[in-house]
Design a protein around this motif. Structure first.
Motif, PDB file in Angstrom:
ATOM      1  N   LEU A 366     -40.823  20.567 -11.294  1.00 59.77           N
ATOM      2  CA  LEU A 366     -41.758  21.015 -12.321  1.00 59.77           C
ATOM      3  C   LEU A 366     -43.224  20.833 -11.942  1.00 59.77           C
ATOM      4  CD1 LEU A 366     -39.994  19.677 -15.556  1.00 59.77           C
ATOM      5  CD2 LEU A 366     -39.958  21.995 -14.634  1.00 59.77           C
ATOM      6  N   LEU A 367     -43.519  19.809 -11.142  1.00 60.12           N
ATOM      7  CA  LEU A 367     -44.911  19.546 -10.790  1.00 60.12           C
ATOM      8  C   LEU A 367     -45.323  20.380  -9.583  1.00 60.12           C
ATOM      9  CD1 LEU A 367     -44.972  15.663 -11.236  1.00 60.12           C
ATOM     10  CD2 LEU A 367     -45.689  17.423 -12.869  1.00 60.12           C
ATOM     11  N   PRO A 368     -46.585  20.768  -9.510  1.00 62.21           N
ATOM     12  CA  PRO A 368     -47.044  21.582  -8.368  1.00 62.21           C
ATOM     13  C   PRO A 368     -46.782  20.871  -7.047  1.00 62.21           C
ATOM     14  CG  PRO A 368     -48.708  21.531 -10.107  1.00 62.21           C
ATOM     15  CD  PRO A 368     -47.671  20.540 -10.492  1.00 62.21           C
ATOM     16  N   ALA A 369     -46.227  21.598  -6.099  1.00 59.11           N
ATOM     17  CA  ALA A 369     -45.871  21.006  -4.812  1.00 59.11           C
ATOM     18  C   ALA A 369     -47.091  20.395  -4.133  1.00 59.11           C
ATOM     19  CB  ALA A 369     -45.240  22.064  -3.905  1.00 59.11           C
ATOM     20  N   ARG A 370     -46.890  19.196  -3.620  1.00 59.23           N
ATOM     21  CA  ARG A 370     -47.901  18.451  -2.861  1.00 59.23           C
ATOM     22  C   ARG A 370     -49.113  18.034  -3.687  1.00 59.23           C
ATOM     23  NH1 ARG A 370     -45.408  21.961   0.410  1.00 59.23           N
ATOM     24  NH2 ARG A 370     -44.535  21.154   2.347  1.00 59.23           N
ATOM     25  N   SER A 371     -48.993  18.097  -5.015  1.00 59.83           N
ATOM     26  CA  SER A 371     -50.021  17.504  -5.867  1.00 59.83           C
ATOM     27  C   SER A 371     -49.803  15.992  -5.896  1.00 59.83           C
ATOM     28  CB  SER A 371     -49.929  18.068  -7.286  1.00 59.83           C
ATOM     29  OG  SER A 371     -48.693  17.693  -7.883  1.00 59.83           O
ATOM     30  N   VAL A 372     -50.766  15.255  -6.454  1.00 58.17           N
ATOM     31  CA  VAL A 372     -50.606  13.800  -6.551  1.00 58.17           C
ATOM     32  C   VAL A 372     -49.355  13.450  -7.340  1.00 58.17           C
ATOM     33  CG1 VAL A 372     -51.631  11.676  -7.433  1.00 58.17           C
ATOM     34  CG2 VAL A 372     -53.083  13.388  -6.327  1.00 58.17           C
ATOM     35  N   GLY A 373     -49.153  14.146  -8.460  1.00 57.37           N
ATOM     36  CA  GLY A 373     -47.968  13.884  -9.270  1.00 57.37           C
ATOM     37  C   GLY A 373     -46.687  14.156  -8.512  1.00 57.37           C
ATOM     38  N   TRP A 374     -46.679  15.220  -7.702  1.00 52.45           N
ATOM     39  CA  TRP A 374     -45.474  15.564  -6.933  1.00 52.45           C
ATOM     40  C   TRP A 374     -45.157  14.476  -5.913  1.00 52.45           C
ATOM     41  CZ3 TRP A 374     -43.999  16.486  -1.900  1.00 52.45           C
ATOM     42  CH2 TRP A 374     -42.803  17.173  -1.710  1.00 52.45           C
ATOM     43  N   TRP A 375     -46.190  13.970  -5.216  1.00 53.47           N
ATOM     44  CA  TRP A 375     -45.950  12.899  -4.254  1.00 53.47           C
ATOM     45  C   TRP A 375     -45.463  11.632  -4.954  1.00 53.47           C
ATOM     46  CZ3 TRP A 375     -45.120  13.913   0.523  1.00 53.47           C
ATOM     47  CH2 TRP A 375     -45.756  14.973   1.167  1.00 53.47           C
ATOM     48  N   MET A 376     -46.008  11.352  -6.142  1.00 53.49           N
ATOM     49  CA  MET A 376     -45.522  10.211  -6.920  1.00 53.49           C
ATOM     50  C   MET A 376     -44.052  10.409  -7.296  1.00 53.49           C
ATOM     51  SD  MET A 376     -47.840   7.797  -7.398  1.00 53.49           S
ATOM     52  CE  MET A 376     -48.123   8.048  -5.631  1.00 53.49           C
ATOM     53  N   ALA A 377     -43.699  11.649  -7.626  1.00 47.82           N
ATOM     54  CA  ALA A 377     -42.308  11.947  -7.985  1.00 47.82           C
ATOM     55  C   ALA A 377     -41.383  11.774  -6.784  1.00 47.82           C
ATOM     56  CB  ALA A 377     -42.202  13.370  -8.529  1.00 47.82           C
ATOM     57  N   LEU A 378     -41.852  12.202  -5.609  1.00 48.51           N
ATOM     58  CA  LEU A 378     -41.028  12.051  -4.403  1.00 48.51           C
ATOM     59  C   LEU A 378     -40.772  10.573  -4.113  1.00 48.51           C
ATOM     60  CD1 LEU A 378     -39.653  13.419  -1.996  1.00 48.51           C
ATOM     61  CD2 LEU A 378     -41.839  13.268  -0.758  1.00 48.51           C
ATOM     62  N   LEU A 379     -41.825   9.778  -4.197  1.00 46.65           N
ATOM     63  CA  LEU A 379     -41.654   8.341  -3.996  1.00 46.65           C
ATOM     64  C   LEU A 379     -40.756   7.742  -5.082  1.00 46.65           C
ATOM     65  CD1 LEU A 379     -42.333   5.704  -2.556  1.00 46.65           C
ATOM     66  CD2 LEU A 379     -44.474   5.617  -3.849  1.00 46.65           C
ATOM     67  N   SER A 380     -40.914   8.233  -6.301  1.00 49.38           N
ATOM     68  CA  SER A 380     -40.090   7.738  -7.402  1.00 49.38           C
ATOM     69  C   SER A 380     -38.615   8.038  -7.183  1.00 49.38           C
ATOM     70  CB  SER A 380     -40.556   8.357  -8.728  1.00 49.38           C
ATOM     71  OG  SER A 380     -41.861   7.933  -9.056  1.00 49.38           O
ATOM     72  N   CYS A 381     -38.308   9.178  -6.573  1.00 45.36           N
ATOM     73  CA  CYS A 381     -36.911   9.516  -6.293  1.00 45.36           C
ATOM     74  C   CYS A 381     -36.286   8.487  -5.356  1.00 45.36           C
ATOM     75  CB  CYS A 381     -36.813  10.918  -5.687  1.00 45.36           C
ATOM     76  SG  CYS A 381     -37.043  12.258  -6.861  1.00 45.36           S
ATOM     77  N   VAL A 382     -37.051   8.082  -4.336  1.00 51.67           N
ATOM     78  CA  VAL A 382     -36.550   7.055  -3.412  1.00 51.67           C
ATOM     79  C   VAL A 382     -36.330   5.746  -4.148  1.00 51.67           C
ATOM     80  CG1 VAL A 382     -37.071   5.740  -1.327  1.00 51.67           C
ATOM     81  CG2 VAL A 382     -37.692   8.162  -1.456  1.00 51.67           C
ATOM     82  N   LEU A 383     -37.301   5.371  -4.976  1.00 52.63           N
ATOM     83  CA  LEU A 383     -37.200   4.117  -5.721  1.00 52.63           C
ATOM     84  C   LEU A 383     -36.070   4.173  -6.749  1.00 52.63           C
ATOM     85  CD1 LEU A 383     -41.017   3.498  -6.267  1.00 52.63           C
ATOM     86  CD2 LEU A 383     -39.523   2.416  -4.579  1.00 52.63           C
ATOM     87  N   ALA A 384     -35.927   5.320  -7.414  1.00 51.75           N
ATOM     88  CA  ALA A 384     -34.856   5.456  -8.396  1.00 51.75           C
ATOM     89  C   ALA A 384     -33.493   5.343  -7.730  1.00 51.75           C
ATOM     90  CB  ALA A 384     -34.982   6.796  -9.125  1.00 51.75           C
ATOM     91  N   ALA A 385     -33.364   5.874  -6.508  1.00 49.50           N
ATOM     92  CA  ALA A 385     -32.105   5.726  -5.770  1.00 49.50           C
ATOM     93  C   ALA A 385     -31.803   4.253  -5.528  1.00 49.50           C
ATOM     94  CB  ALA A 385     -32.180   6.484  -4.447  1.00 49.50           C
ATOM     95  N   GLY A 386     -32.834   3.478  -5.221  1.00 47.23           N
ATOM     96  CA  GLY A 386     -32.642   2.046  -5.045  1.00 47.23           C
ATOM     97  C   GLY A 386     -32.207   1.364  -6.332  1.00 47.23           C
ATOM     98  N   LEU A 387     -32.793   1.778  -7.463  1.00 44.39           N
ATOM     99  CA  LEU A 387     -32.404   1.199  -8.753  1.00 44.39           C
ATOM    100  C   LEU A 387     -30.949   1.529  -9.079  1.00 44.39           C
ATOM    101  CD1 LEU A 387     -35.584   1.911 -10.928  1.00 44.39           C
ATOM    102  CD2 LEU A 387     -34.956  -0.201  -9.734  1.00 44.39           C
ATOM    103  N   LEU A 388     -30.525   2.736  -8.712  1.00 42.90           N
ATOM    104  CA  LEU A 388     -29.130   3.123  -8.956  1.00 42.90           C
ATOM    105  C   LEU A 388     -28.178   2.274  -8.116  1.00 42.90           C
ATOM    106  CD1 LEU A 388     -29.577   6.992  -9.102  1.00 42.90           C
ATOM    107  CD2 LEU A 388     -28.918   5.502 -11.005  1.00 42.90           C
ATOM    108  N   LEU A 389     -28.580   1.983  -6.879  1.00 44.14           N
ATOM    109  CA  LEU A 389     -27.760   1.115  -6.032  1.00 44.14           C
ATOM    110  C   LEU A 389     -27.658  -0.283  -6.631  1.00 44.14           C
ATOM    111  CD1 LEU A 389     -28.929   2.129  -2.441  1.00 44.14           C
ATOM    112  CD2 LEU A 389     -26.717   2.613  -3.513  1.00 44.14           C
ATOM    113  N   LEU A 390     -28.767  -0.780  -7.164  1.00 43.91           N
ATOM    114  CA  LEU A 390     -28.749  -2.099  -7.798  1.00 43.91           C
ATOM    115  C   LEU A 390     -27.841  -2.113  -9.022  1.00 43.91           C
ATOM    116  CD1 LEU A 390     -32.527  -3.142  -7.620  1.00 43.91           C
ATOM    117  CD2 LEU A 390     -30.627  -4.176  -6.371  1.00 43.91           C
ATOM    118  N   ALA A 391     -27.787  -0.988  -9.740  1.00 47.51           N
ATOM    119  CA  ALA A 391     -26.937  -0.928 -10.939  1.00 47.51           C
ATOM    120  C   ALA A 391     -25.461  -1.056 -10.598  1.00 47.51           C
ATOM    121  CB  ALA A 391     -27.192   0.385 -11.687  1.00 47.51           C
ATOM    122  N   GLY A 392     -25.053  -0.569  -9.418  1.00 51.82           N
ATOM    123  CA  GLY A 392     -23.683  -0.761  -8.944  1.00 51.82           C
ATOM    124  C   GLY A 392     -22.637  -0.179  -9.874  1.00 51.82           C
TER     125      GLY A 392
END
Length: 433
Positions: A366-392
């Motif tokens: 949804l966010l414009p590609a390569r905007s600040v928000g988009w880069w934050m979202a990309l990093l958030s996806c990596v972090l969210a994957a880590g949170l999902l692993l922690l949830a087990g």
């Protein structure tokens, strides 16, 4: 098509609701649970989650300012992936997240009983009362709830500063040894528990349309709340560890213990005040989001159309609030009967991790590609994957809710509703992207 009118929420009221959603009942119990899991390593766990919260908060702020709608994260998922994803995330949030309500109320009630005395019956009655009062407040609308919360959040921060400042001189450096008594696995468990504390950025996305100027005020409110919440949690966990030491791991009421170390037994009233402010604030924020989401689900066909009343920005979604109260009551019967909070906290955090995962994935589309928000979202996806692993294995619960949501979708397609809005009308605001 003209833009839909917005509500009357400003930066101050929005910041207060954000603080309430995130700086919640975690301060009452989590410092002790995290200390038991990781010892001094709990401080590292809090610091890590504070850093993780930056891209997560920024992502949801970017989405909410572009798509301010009562559906919140469900609206983002609908725009990005279609009605099936929206229904799943709606059900996770509306029917899963309320399991946290009786947990929050019970945490607070235990503090109050520890101060004023009483037994199991008193604890249960206080917990029920703490859930009922914010429901009444929310019935008057988001603007009224925000006004109440502005006072409560200010009082909470002031009292916390007093408690921590009074307890800090009793710190002992020896309490930081050994730094990782349970290894990095303990730090991971503490982080998993603290997801409870740092969850909430997704909750207030549903009230984006209530801001007077969402594009300007949502980022400001998010940034202010992020700084206040991160500093507060890090300070609370650090003071708990360095002052209470090994006793922190076995404490049922760590804030009360800190007050007693600093001021003696007469400080219990201060803790009772903190507890009451905290739980009222949490419910104010979440019930505002629940009620608006319930109305959006009625509008979009994920609940009966009767619940759709009040979905408009500035309107009061009392029917959505009523259903939220019923869901909370059902969970309360289970949690209050059991009494052991940790398993329910981990179920709640697994739902939060799932909501985060699908929400930030929506942002990439949804966010414009390569905007600040988009880069934050990309990093958030990596972090969210880590949170999902922690949830087990606790992800079994949100997986079950997702199956139910998809089954409801199949049934809904077999019985089309001629009175429903087209699915393309998921948002009351035009898409500026």
């Amino acid at each position: 098509m003209p833009a839909a009118p917005h509500g009357h929420l400003g930066v101050a009221g929005g910041t207060a609701l954000y603080i309430a959603a995130v700086l919640g009942t975690g301060i009452l119990v989590l410092p002790a649970l995290a200390a038991a899991a990781a010892g001094p390593g709990a401080i590292l766990a809090v610091a890590a989650l504070a850093l993780i919260s930056i891209p997560l908060a920024a992502t949801f702020a970017a989405l909410a300012r572009r798509h301010p709608d009562a559906g919140g994260v469900a609206t983002f998922a609908r725009r990005a992936f279609g009605p099936g994803a929206a229904r799943i995330i709606s059900y996770w949030f509306f029917f899963g997240t309320p399991i946290g309500a009786p947990i929050a109320a019970l945490m607070t009630a235990r503090y109050v009983v520890a101060v004023v005395g009483g037994g199991t019956t008193s604890t249960t009655l206080i917990a029920v009362g703490l859930m009922v009062i914010p429901i009444v407040v929310t019935a008057f609308g988001v603007r009224f709830a925000a006004s109440v919360q502005l006072v409560l959040s200010g009082a909470l921060v002031a009292v916390l500063v007093f408690v921590l400042a009074a307890a800090a001189p009793h710190s002992q450096a020896a309490n930081l040894q050994p730094p990782l008594p349970h290894g990095w696995g303990g730090v991971g468990l503490a982080m998993s528990l603290y997801i409870w504390a740092f969850a909430g950025w997704e909750a207030v996305a549903g009230i984006g349309g209530e801001f007077r100027n969402p594009r300007r005020d949502i980022p400001r409110a998010t940034a202010l709340a992020l700084v206040i919440v991160s500093v507060a949690y890090l300070a609370i966990q650090t003071v708990t560890v360095v002052v209470l030491g090994d006793h922190a791991a076995s404490s049922a009421v760590p804030l009360l213990d800190l007050v007693e170390v600093a001021t003696g037994s007469g400080g219990g009233v201060v803790v009772a005040v903190i507890a009451a402010i905290v739980v009222t604030g949490v419910f104010n924020a979440y019930l505002a989001a629940f009620s608006k989401l319930g109305a959006a689900m009625g509008r979009d066909g994920d609940l009966p159309a009767w619940f759709g009343r009040g979905v408009e920005n500035g309107a009061v979604a009392r029917r959505g609030l009523l259903l939220s109260a019923v869901v909370m009551a059902l969970y309360s019967a289970v949690v209050l009967a059991n009494g052991d909070l940790q398993p329910f906290i981990l179920v709640h955090t697994s739902i939060a991790a799932a909501v985060y995962g699908l929400g930030v994935a929506s942002a990439l589309r949804l966010l414009p590609a390569r905007s600040v928000g988009w880069w934050m979202a990309l990093l958030s996806c990596v972090l969210a994957a880590g949170l999902l692993l922690l949830a087990g294995w606790h992800l079994v619960f949100p997986a079950g809710v997702a199956v139910i949501a998809l089954a409801v979708g199949v049934l809904a397609r077999r019985r089309p509703r001629p009175d429903a809005q087209p699915r393309g009308a998921a948002s009351t605001a035009p898409d500026p992207g």
